[in-house]
Scaffold this motif. Structure first.
Motif, PDB file in Angstrom:
ATOM      1  N   ILE A  23       0.856  -1.185   0.000  1.00  0.00           N
ATOM      2  CA  ILE A  23       0.000   0.000   0.000  1.00  0.00           C
ATOM      3  C   ILE A  23       0.888   1.230   0.000  1.00  0.00           C
ATOM      4  O   ILE A  23       1.768   1.380   0.843  1.00  0.00           O
ATOM      5  N   LEU A  24       0.646   2.107  -0.969  1.00  0.00           N
ATOM      6  CA  LEU A  24       1.387   3.369  -1.052  1.00  0.00           C
ATOM      7  C   LEU A  24       0.473   4.483  -0.591  1.00  0.00           C
ATOM      8  O   LEU A  24      -0.634   4.633  -1.086  1.00  0.00           O
ATOM      9  N   ASN A  25       0.946   5.264   0.360  1.00  0.00           N
ATOM     10  CA  ASN A  25       0.170   6.376   0.904  1.00  0.00           C
ATOM     11  C   ASN A  25       0.898   7.651   0.555  1.00  0.00           C
ATOM     12  O   ASN A  25       2.017   7.870   0.999  1.00  0.00           O
ATOM     13  N   PHE A  26       0.282   8.488  -0.262  1.00  0.00           N
ATOM     14  CA  PHE A  26       0.892   9.745  -0.664  1.00  0.00           C
ATOM     15  C   PHE A  26       0.276  10.877   0.156  1.00  0.00           C
ATOM     16  O   PHE A  26      -0.932  10.980   0.277  1.00  0.00           O
ATOM     17  N   GLY A  27       1.111  11.716   0.701  1.00  0.00           N
ATOM     18  CA  GLY A  27       0.637  12.839   1.486  1.00  0.00           C
ATOM     19  C   GLY A  27       1.703  13.893   1.537  1.00  0.00           C
ATOM     20  O   GLY A  27       2.706  13.830   0.854  1.00  0.00           O
ATOM     21  N   SER A  28       1.479  14.872   2.386  1.00  0.00           N
ATOM     22  CA  SER A  28       2.475  15.920   2.523  1.00  0.00           C
ATOM     23  C   SER A  28       2.590  16.329   3.982  1.00  0.00           C
ATOM     24  O   SER A  28       1.668  16.175   4.764  1.00  0.00           O
ATOM     25  N   CYS A  29       3.754  16.833   4.311  1.00  0.00           N
ATOM     26  CA  CYS A  29       3.995  17.336   5.661  1.00  0.00           C
ATOM     27  C   CYS A  29       4.281  18.825   5.535  1.00  0.00           C
ATOM     28  O   CYS A  29       5.113  19.236   4.751  1.00  0.00           O
TER      29      CYS A  29
END
Length: 116
Positions: free
Chosen positions: A109-115
């Protein structure tokens, strides 16, 4: 075949661009500066045209554009086809590939997000 077509397109672009820079240096300078405005290159006061303008349509430029365009070929994903094995960087700075993280029959599972 795709890499060959990209090579021909980029080489033709560089040859035409370099020829135009020799024949019409002032017009090409204006054109390159207009491109710099779109990418906001011109907003950095320490980064003048003389630093980056002459590098357009050089051999290094050709190699860089080829590398980027060829790399993008590997990143294309199509429904029903295997996922691309894109390079990623771990938090420790090590370069790995996405499929290196697969184990047995466990889903990846690839989870793309930003910080921020």
């Amino acid at each position: 075949l795709q890499k060959t077509l990209i090579l021909l397109q980029v080489t033709l672009t560089v040859v035409v661009g370099k020829t135009l820079m020799i024949l019409f240096p002032n017009a090409m300078k204006r054109y390159i500066l207009k491109m710099g405005e779109k990418s906001r290159m011109n907003q950095n006061p320490k980064f003048s045209y003389e630093n980056w303008g002459p590098t357009f349509f050089s051999f290094k430029y050709l190699l860089f554009v080829l590398k980027v365009k060829w790399k993008r070929l590997e990143d294309e994903a199509y429904e029903g086809h295997p996922a691309p094995n894109t390079p990623v960087v771990t938090l420790s700075g090590e370069v790995r590939h996405v499929l290196d993280f697969m184990a047995d029959n466990r889903p990846l599972i690839l989870n793309f997000g930003s910080c921020t």
